[in-house]
Design a protein around this motif. Sequence first.
Motif, PDB file in Angstrom:
ATOM      1  N   TYR A 130      86.711  69.110 110.775  1.00 23.28           N
ATOM      2  CA  TYR A 130      87.042  68.162 109.712  1.00 23.28           C
ATOM      3  C   TYR A 130      87.216  68.903 108.383  1.00 23.28           C
ATOM      4  O   TYR A 130      88.175  68.664 107.641  1.00 23.28           O
ATOM      5  N   ALA A 131      86.300  69.818 108.070  1.00 20.40           N
ATOM      6  CA  ALA A 131      86.416  70.587 106.834  1.00 20.40           C
ATOM      7  C   ALA A 131      87.703  71.401 106.805  1.00 20.40           C
ATOM      8  O   ALA A 131      88.383  71.498 105.775  1.00 20.40           O
ATOM      9  N   ALA A 132      88.094  71.973 107.962  1.00 27.18           N
ATOM     10  CA  ALA A 132      89.336  72.746 108.028  1.00 27.18           C
ATOM     11  C   ALA A 132      90.540  71.848 107.792  1.00 27.18           C
ATOM     12  O   ALA A 132      91.498  72.240 107.112  1.00 27.18           O
ATOM     13  N   HIS A 133      90.515  70.633 108.345  1.00 29.31           N
ATOM     14  CA  HIS A 133      91.615  69.699 108.109  1.00 29.31           C
ATOM     15  C   HIS A 133      91.742  69.354 106.631  1.00 29.31           C
ATOM     16  O   HIS A 133      92.847  69.297 106.086  1.00 29.31           O
ATOM     17  N   VAL A 134      90.621  69.117 105.975  1.00 24.51           N
ATOM     18  CA  VAL A 134      90.658  68.740 104.556  1.00 24.51           C
ATOM     19  C   VAL A 134      91.298  69.849 103.729  1.00 24.51           C
ATOM     20  O   VAL A 134      92.089  69.592 102.818  1.00 24.51           O
ATOM     21  N   LEU A 135      90.987  71.104 104.055  1.00 24.14           N
ATOM     22  CA  LEU A 135      91.491  72.219 103.257  1.00 24.14           C
ATOM     23  C   LEU A 135      92.941  72.565 103.574  1.00 24.14           C
ATOM     24  O   LEU A 135      93.704  72.925 102.680  1.00 24.14           O
ATOM     25  N   TYR A 136      93.327  72.468 104.839  1.00 24.59           N
ATOM     26  CA  TYR A 136      94.614  73.014 105.247  1.00 24.59           C
ATOM     27  C   TYR A 136      95.674  71.988 105.615  1.00 24.59           C
ATOM     28  O   TYR A 136      96.867  72.276 105.539  1.00 24.59           O
ATOM     29  N   ALA A 137      95.271  70.820 106.043  1.00 24.39           N
ATOM     30  CA  ALA A 137      96.258  69.853 106.533  1.00 24.39           C
ATOM     31  C   ALA A 137      96.796  68.988 105.388  1.00 24.39           C
ATOM     32  O   ALA A 137      96.110  68.781 104.388  1.00 24.39           O
ATOM     33  N   PRO A 138      98.038  68.480 105.513  1.00 23.57           N
ATOM     34  CA  PRO A 138      98.538  67.527 104.525  1.00 23.57           C
ATOM     35  C   PRO A 138      97.627  66.298 104.466  1.00 23.57           C
ATOM     36  O   PRO A 138      96.999  65.921 105.460  1.00 23.57           O
ATOM     37  N   SER A 139      97.575  65.675 103.299  1.00 19.52           N
ATOM     38  CA  SER A 139      96.671  64.546 103.109  1.00 19.52           C
ATOM     39  C   SER A 139      96.890  63.451 104.141  1.00 19.52           C
ATOM     40  O   SER A 139      95.929  62.828 104.611  1.00 19.52           O
ATOM     41  N   ARG A 140      98.148  63.210 104.512  1.00 17.86           N
ATOM     42  CA  ARG A 140      98.440  62.123 105.443  1.00 17.86           C
ATOM     43  C   ARG A 140      97.912  62.407 106.842  1.00 17.86           C
ATOM     44  O   ARG A 140      97.809  61.493 107.679  1.00 17.86           O
ATOM     45  N   LEU A 141      97.584  63.675 107.133  1.00 21.31           N
ATOM     46  CA  LEU A 141      97.114  64.031 108.468  1.00 21.31           C
ATOM     47  C   LEU A 141      95.607  64.214 108.545  1.00 21.31           C
ATOM     48  O   LEU A 141      95.076  64.530 109.607  1.00 21.31           O
ATOM     49  N   ILE A 142      94.907  64.039 107.425  1.00 20.34           N
ATOM     50  CA  ILE A 142      93.456  64.188 107.434  1.00 20.34           C
ATOM     51  C   ILE A 142      92.840  62.992 108.146  1.00 20.34           C
ATOM     52  O   ILE A 142      93.051  61.850 107.740  1.00 20.34           O
ATOM     53  N   PRO A 143      92.098  63.209 109.222  1.00 24.49           N
ATOM     54  CA  PRO A 143      91.572  62.079 109.998  1.00 24.49           C
ATOM     55  C   PRO A 143      90.410  61.403 109.284  1.00 24.49           C
ATOM     56  O   PRO A 143      89.678  62.028 108.514  1.00 24.49           O
ATOM     57  N   ALA A 144      90.267  60.129 109.529  1.00 22.16           N
ATOM     58  CA  ALA A 144      89.073  59.419 109.065  1.00 22.16           C
ATOM     59  C   ALA A 144      87.977  59.642 110.091  1.00 22.16           C
ATOM     60  O   ALA A 144      88.144  59.330 111.263  1.00 22.16           O
ATOM     61  N   LEU A 145      86.869  60.228 109.668  1.00 24.07           N
ATOM     62  CA  LEU A 145      85.798  60.559 110.592  1.00 24.07           C
ATOM     63  C   LEU A 145      84.532  59.841 110.150  1.00 24.07           C
ATOM     64  O   LEU A 145      83.852  60.268 109.209  1.00 24.07           O
ATOM     65  N   PRO A 146      84.198  58.719 110.780  1.00 23.64           N
ATOM     66  CA  PRO A 146      82.999  57.965 110.398  1.00 23.64           C
ATOM     67  C   PRO A 146      81.754  58.837 110.477  1.00 23.64           C
ATOM     68  O   PRO A 146      81.604  59.656 111.385  1.00 23.64           O
ATOM     69  N   GLY A 147      80.869  58.659 109.521  1.00 20.48           N
ATOM     70  CA  GLY A 147      79.623  59.408 109.526  1.00 20.48           C
ATOM     71  C   GLY A 147      79.663  60.693 108.752  1.00 20.48           C
ATOM     72  O   GLY A 147      78.634  61.362 108.611  1.00 20.48           O
ATOM     73  N   VAL A 148      80.835  61.088 108.243  1.00 16.51           N
ATOM     74  CA  VAL A 148      80.955  62.315 107.458  1.00 16.51           C
ATOM     75  C   VAL A 148      81.040  61.953 105.976  1.00 16.51           C
ATOM     76  O   VAL A 148      81.849  61.117 105.585  1.00 16.51           O
ATOM     77  N   ARG A 149      80.228  62.584 105.182  1.00 13.50           N
ATOM     78  CA  ARG A 149      80.177  62.304 103.743  1.00 13.50           C
ATOM     79  C   ARG A 149      80.489  63.574 102.963  1.00 13.50           C
ATOM     80  O   ARG A 149      80.009  64.661 103.325  1.00 13.50           O
ATOM     81  N   GLN A 150      81.256  63.453 101.892  1.00 11.27           N
ATOM     82  CA  GLN A 150      81.482  64.589 101.009  1.00 11.27           C
ATOM     83  C   GLN A 150      80.279  64.775 100.109  1.00 11.27           C
ATOM     84  O   GLN A 150      79.725  63.802  99.585  1.00 11.27           O
ATOM     85  N   GLU A 151      79.852  66.026  99.938  1.00  9.63           N
ATOM     86  CA  GLU A 151      78.682  66.340  99.138  1.00  9.63           C
ATOM     87  C   GLU A 151      79.094  67.106  97.883  1.00  9.63           C
ATOM     88  O   GLU A 151      80.072  67.858  97.900  1.00  9.63           O
ATOM     89  N   PRO A 152      78.365  66.932  96.779  1.00  7.96           N
ATOM     90  CA  PRO A 152      78.670  67.712  95.577  1.00  7.96           C
ATOM     91  C   PRO A 152      78.309  69.186  95.797  1.00  7.96           C
ATOM     92  O   PRO A 152      77.338  69.499  96.489  1.00  7.96           O
ATOM     93  N   VAL A 153      79.087  70.068  95.214  1.00  7.28           N
ATOM     94  CA  VAL A 153      78.806  71.497  95.343  1.00  7.28           C
ATOM     95  C   VAL A 153      79.328  72.215  94.102  1.00  7.28           C
ATOM     96  O   VAL A 153      80.398  71.876  93.574  1.00  7.28           O
ATOM     97  N   ASP A 154      78.576  73.169  93.614  1.00  3.41           N
ATOM     98  CA  ASP A 154      78.974  73.984  92.467  1.00  3.41           C
ATOM     99  C   ASP A 154      80.016  74.992  92.941  1.00  3.41           C
ATOM    100  O   ASP A 154      79.758  75.796  93.842  1.00  3.41           O
ATOM    101  N   ARG A 155      81.209  74.962  92.337  1.00  4.90           N
ATOM    102  CA  ARG A 155      82.307  75.818  92.799  1.00  4.90           C
ATOM    103  C   ARG A 155      82.373  77.167  92.078  1.00  4.90           C
ATOM    104  O   ARG A 155      83.371  77.872  92.179  1.00  4.90           O
ATOM    105  N   LYS A 156      81.319  77.522  91.363  1.00  6.81           N
ATOM    106  CA  LYS A 156      81.302  78.825  90.705  1.00  6.81           C
ATOM    107  C   LYS A 156      81.161  79.939  91.755  1.00  6.81           C
ATOM    108  O   LYS A 156      80.512  79.749  92.788  1.00  6.81           O
ATOM    109  N   PRO A 157      81.769  81.115  91.487  1.00  8.03           N
ATOM    110  CA  PRO A 157      81.623  82.233  92.425  1.00  8.03           C
ATOM    111  C   PRO A 157      80.157  82.584  92.652  1.00  8.03           C
ATOM    112  O   PRO A 157      79.325  82.465  91.749  1.00  8.03           O
ATOM    113  N   VAL A 158      79.837  83.005  93.880  1.00 12.91           N
ATOM    114  CA  VAL A 158      78.474  83.369  94.251  1.00 12.91           C
ATOM    115  C   VAL A 158      78.439  84.856  94.566  1.00 12.91           C
ATOM    116  O   VAL A 158      79.153  85.323  95.454  1.00 12.91           O
TER     117      VAL A 158
END
Length: 300
Positions: A187-215
């Motif tokens: 699912y994460a790979a689809h979100v990053l690489y697939a066109p928006s129209r092809l991103i599947p709806a996956l019940p039970g998966v939630r987006q979480e906040p994350v700090d995008r600063k380099p680590v």
Amino acid sequence: MTLGGVPLDLGALPQAASRPATPPADPGRRTTAPAETDGDQPPTLAKPANRVAAPTSAGRHTEHVLFDRLPVQILLVPGRERLVRFPFVPLIGVPPSLQGLLEVQIIEDTAYLTAHSPVPRTRLVAHAIEGGTKLPLDVEAIDGKDVRPILQVHLPNEASADDDDAAASAARGNPEPAVGMIQLTRYAAHVLYAPSRLIPALPGVRQEPVDRKPVEGLYRGGEVETAPLGAWSSGALHVTAVRFTNRSTHPIELDMERLRGRWIAATPQHWRLLPKGSEADTTAVYLISDRPYATVALWR
């Protein structure tokens, strides 16, 4: 494409590898035909022992691999036992060339492998006692390597089972069915690489906040810059997509053993990074953990 309103820049991808539908298997695996015998002598079979295996599920000690036609690579360290867990009870053919060099004992669905000396890469085959499934295994023993003591092998149909379980849970009226590690990574790979129209709806998966600063220091060696791109969770599992960018002037083959942190699994979208400034100097790596990314002790 954007994630949470923030543009995602993964760099230009090679045409042959662009927008993969699923995380790739390990490209280091060979695709030559199996060689189960040595000369005219038949291989011996390691058969299940008549005793019960002790529980071996410890996330930070387990490496996960998805079998997708290519042989499963099994790296051993001479003198150190490694456990390989299969999705079935296996029989494993051991060729005469490895007699005395490789010890194989099977207890239920787990093979206990011990190399008594360095072993060149050799093709073995695991046969399921029931169902007829066969898995090619490339076994190799090298001194000085650092490998996790447990290797868990998954089959693609396990992902389908995750889908069936989620659908059944939703049909029973449960709005938050948990999905498995494989489906969460895909699912994460689809979100990053697939066109928006092809991103599947996956019940039970939630987006979480994350700090995008380099680590700094997530990947040992200092030649790779890392920065989180997005994070998602389902049940007790968390996946974080992290951008890996080559900052050196030479190509790099990613080695997941150089990661710092307590990760259950790590799956690169591409294993090879071209030199800095090349069209393919950047990829994404999907890190599975049992806690949110921000709370994982990266440096322990």
